[in-house]
Design an enzyme around this catalytic site. Structure first.
Site, PDB file in Angstrom:
ATOM      1  N   TYR A  70     -10.879  -6.377  -6.518  1.00  0.00           N
ATOM      2  CA  TYR A  70     -10.258  -5.364  -6.527  1.00  0.00           C
ATOM      3  C   TYR A  70      -9.194  -5.156  -5.055  1.00  0.00           C
ATOM      4  O   TYR A  70      -8.104  -5.032  -5.261  1.00  0.00           O
ATOM      5  CB  TYR A  70     -11.011  -3.906  -6.249  1.00  0.00           C
ATOM      6  CG  TYR A  70     -10.487  -2.686  -6.113  1.00  0.00           C
ATOM      7  CD1 TYR A  70      -9.616  -2.097  -7.168  1.00  0.00           C
ATOM      8  CD2 TYR A  70     -10.467  -2.077  -4.972  1.00  0.00           C
ATOM      9  CE1 TYR A  70      -9.099  -0.816  -6.938  1.00  0.00           C
ATOM     10  CE2 TYR A  70      -9.726  -0.828  -4.761  1.00  0.00           C
ATOM     11  CZ  TYR A  70      -8.984  -0.094  -5.624  1.00  0.00           C
ATOM     12  OH  TYR A  70      -8.261   0.794  -5.476  1.00  0.00           O
ATOM     13  N   PHE A 104       4.680  -7.562  13.553  1.00  0.00           N
ATOM     14  CA  PHE A 104       4.366  -7.136  12.360  1.00  0.00           C
ATOM     15  C   PHE A 104       2.987  -7.174  11.315  1.00  0.00           C
ATOM     16  O   PHE A 104       2.297  -6.259  10.928  1.00  0.00           O
ATOM     17  CB  PHE A 104       5.563  -7.350  11.037  1.00  0.00           C
ATOM     18  CG  PHE A 104       5.390  -7.137   9.723  1.00  0.00           C
ATOM     19  CD1 PHE A 104       5.547  -5.489   9.419  1.00  0.00           C
ATOM     20  CD2 PHE A 104       4.947  -7.671   8.863  1.00  0.00           C
ATOM     21  CE1 PHE A 104       5.405  -5.341   7.990  1.00  0.00           C
ATOM     22  CE2 PHE A 104       4.816  -7.363   7.212  1.00  0.00           C
ATOM     23  CZ  PHE A 104       4.882  -6.012   7.176  1.00  0.00           C
ATOM     24  N   ARG A 123     -13.583   2.891   6.367  1.00  0.00           N
ATOM     25  CA  ARG A 123     -13.494   4.347   6.989  1.00  0.00           C
ATOM     26  C   ARG A 123     -13.195   5.319   6.363  1.00  0.00           C
ATOM     27  O   ARG A 123     -13.322   6.376   6.703  1.00  0.00           O
ATOM     28  CB  ARG A 123     -11.995   3.981   8.019  1.00  0.00           C
ATOM     29  CG  ARG A 123     -11.428   4.970   8.847  1.00  0.00           C
ATOM     30  CD  ARG A 123      -9.928   5.056   9.005  1.00  0.00           C
ATOM     31  NE  ARG A 123      -9.258   4.990   7.923  1.00  0.00           N
ATOM     32  CZ  ARG A 123      -7.866   4.452   7.654  1.00  0.00           C
ATOM     33  NH1 ARG A 123      -7.360   4.209   8.790  1.00  0.00           N
ATOM     34  NH2 ARG A 123      -7.152   4.720   6.738  1.00  0.00           N
ATOM     35  N   ARG A 129     -14.340   9.264  -5.666  1.00  0.00           N
ATOM     36  CA  ARG A 129     -13.967   7.723  -6.015  1.00  0.00           C
ATOM     37  C   ARG A 129     -15.090   6.870  -5.090  1.00  0.00           C
ATOM     38  O   ARG A 129     -15.663   7.298  -4.135  1.00  0.00           O
ATOM     39  CB  ARG A 129     -12.716   7.344  -5.045  1.00  0.00           C
ATOM     40  CG  ARG A 129     -11.356   7.914  -5.777  1.00  0.00           C
ATOM     41  CD  ARG A 129     -10.279   7.635  -4.862  1.00  0.00           C
ATOM     42  NE  ARG A 129      -9.118   8.457  -5.300  1.00  0.00           N
ATOM     43  CZ  ARG A 129      -8.259   7.671  -6.156  1.00  0.00           C
ATOM     44  NH1 ARG A 129      -8.459   6.288  -6.384  1.00  0.00           N
ATOM     45  NH2 ARG A 129      -6.967   7.924  -6.565  1.00  0.00           N
TER      46      ARG A 129
END
Length: 489
Positions: free
Chosen positions: A180, A297, A227, A237
């Site tokens: 997932y 980034f 978290r 969920r």
């Protein structure tokens, strides 16, 4: 700024200092040229800032070759994710939308307004035509990468969307959990890596080591899942795999009961252990980047992730509310993460040390967590040895050099040359002392010093000492003229 924020930063001045440093001293590696942007591109950056707090700033500082492609890549996947996240859309409606999303990327005017009104990124999809308009103008190589990743991600999301067991019970096994996370984040790492290599800003070897860019995405996604446990639970969920939470409680809901606090903390440390397995590969990946803005980034989110993992580790507050690192901590992390790999490894070293301190022997995963931390530390040491080791190596080399010099037999010519050098050195020292003394005497004379009187006084004292008059004040019997003895003094 709220009154609570003022009080917080009064108690944490270092964090306030980091905010000031970032705001005042940070200079972007590259800056957007808004004056040259079309209206549709400006709208894209507007939605970028609206949909992402953490990625918006670093994306807008990317090299011009990557700025627009990465911005559009983010917005496209955010749109896809907004459809997948919306629980108000039925699986029957959602599945074809996810699978065909990539086909709409070059359809003029395509947009989607079927999200519930409270969906936070609904407006992006309603005005998605601006994204399509700009997407059609980027280089073909980047378009091909984005379409491929969007296709794979959309189909992966659709598979989970149709999985009745997933919808009812959440993720079942750790293998399902990894898959997932790969679909929703690992594929992003794959696409970005291909873009970096295409632009010559990444080492081509990164494409050969699939586990590296896979770990980059999985680490970020797993930290977010850890978290957001309370937020996801409130939204019905379950992303924590049953294979993990069932080791600690009978039902997932039990994690949020006060009487199960210790079990919940042990379960969360089990999740943290699973995420830590990716940390060293994330650092390895960063070493393969060749351009500063690209490094920034990638490095900033990873630094935020390890700090967030540290915050979550054995923290009961995560089962009560959504927790996150403070703005001051985030600014401090960004300052360190926008310089070089060594400082990023120091960020990782600092937070895994903090996790080690919070690790408890009564935790079932105590030993495994210690081993995982040791693995990360060992990797960091392999690329950047600690200062203590460097000092030891340096001292050892100095000792070896001294021993080699002492053991070497000198020739007569070398001995004579060394003697000559010694005499020259002594001569130079005496010349320097003579010049300094003469200069001091000259300055004193110019200032009015009476050397003639000084010489007279010295001569007088010397004559007294030589003639014995200097000692006449002391009697031979050991008393001074007033009759007192030495003992009485």
């Amino acid at each position: 700024m709220k009154a609570s924020d003022i009080i917080y930063y009064m108690l944490h001045p270092d964090e306030f200092r980091s905010i000031c440093q970032w705001k005042v001293w940070h200079n972007p590696v590259h800056e957007r040229r808004e004056s040259r942007e079309s209206e549709s591109l400006k709208k894209c950056f507007f939605y970028l800032e609206k949909t992402s707090r953490s990625f918006s700033a670093v994306i807008q500082e990317l090299h011009p070759d990557l700025l627009v492609p990465v911005c559009l890549f983010y917005l496209i996947l955010r749109g896809l994710d907004t459809i997948e996240d919306d629980t108000s859309i039925s699986a029957k409606t959602k599945e074809p939308l996810l699978r065909d999303f990539y086909n709409n990327l070059e359809v003029d005017g395509w947009h989607f307004d079927g999200n519930r009104p409270e969906e936070k990124d609904r407006e992006l999809l309603v005005n998605f035509d601006c994204v399509i308009q700009e997407f059609k103008q980027i280089p073909a190589a980047y378009k091909e990468i984005i379409i491929d990743i969007t296709n794979k991600m959309g189909n992966g999301m659709a598979d989970y969307c149709l999985n009745a067991e997933f919808n009812e019970h959440g993720v079942n096994t750790i293998e399902d959990y990894d898959m997932y996370c790969y679909y929703v984040a690992g594929l992003v790492g794959d696409g970005l890596t291909r873009m970096f290599v295409e632009s010559k800003f990444g080492n081509p070897a990164l494409l050969e080591r699939e586990s590296l860019h896979r770990s980059m995405g999985l680490f970020l996604q797993k930290v977010n899942i850890i978290r957001d446990i309370k937020e996801d639970f409130d939204d019905h969920r379950k992303f924590w795999p049953k294979e993990i939470w069932s080791r600690h409680v009978d039902n997932f809901e039990d994690l949020f009961k006060p009487e199960n606090k210790e079990k919940a903390l042990n379960c969360s440390s089990d999740m943290v252990l699973n995420a830590l397995d990716h940390a060293d590969e994330c650092l390895f990946y960063l070493a393969g980047l060749r351009e500063q803005s690209v490094f920034n980034f990638c490095a900033i989110p990873q630094s935020m992730a390890i700090a967030t993992l540290d915050l979550c580790f054995r923290n009961p507050a995560m089962f009560e509310r959504n927790i996150k690192i403070s703005k001051g901590q985030a600014c401090g992390l960004m300052i360190q993460s926008t310089q070089n790999l060594r400082l990023v490894t120091e960020v990782f070293r600092k937070h895994i040390h903090s996790i080690r301190k919070k690790n408890r022997p009564e935790d079932p995963n105590y030993l495994k967590i210690s081993i995982a931390i040791g693995k990360i530390e060992q990797f960091i040491e392999s690329i950047f040895p600690s200062q203590e080791k460097e000092d030891l190596v340096r001292k050892a080399k100095m000792e070896e050099s001294r021993a080699a010099l002492a053991a070497r037999v000198r020739t007569p010519e070398e001995t004579a040359a060394e003697r000559k050098d010694t005499f020259i050195l002594i001569g130079v020292v005496f010349v320097i002392l003579f010049i300094l003394t003469g200069s001091m005497v000259l300055v004193a004379w110019l200032a009015g010093a009476r050397f003639d009187l000084a010489f007279e006084e010295v001569k007088k004292t010397a004559n007294q000492v030589l003639s014995g008059k200097f000692l006449t004040g002391v009697k031979s019997n050991g008393t001074v003229p007033d009759g007192s003895t030495h003992g009485e003094l």
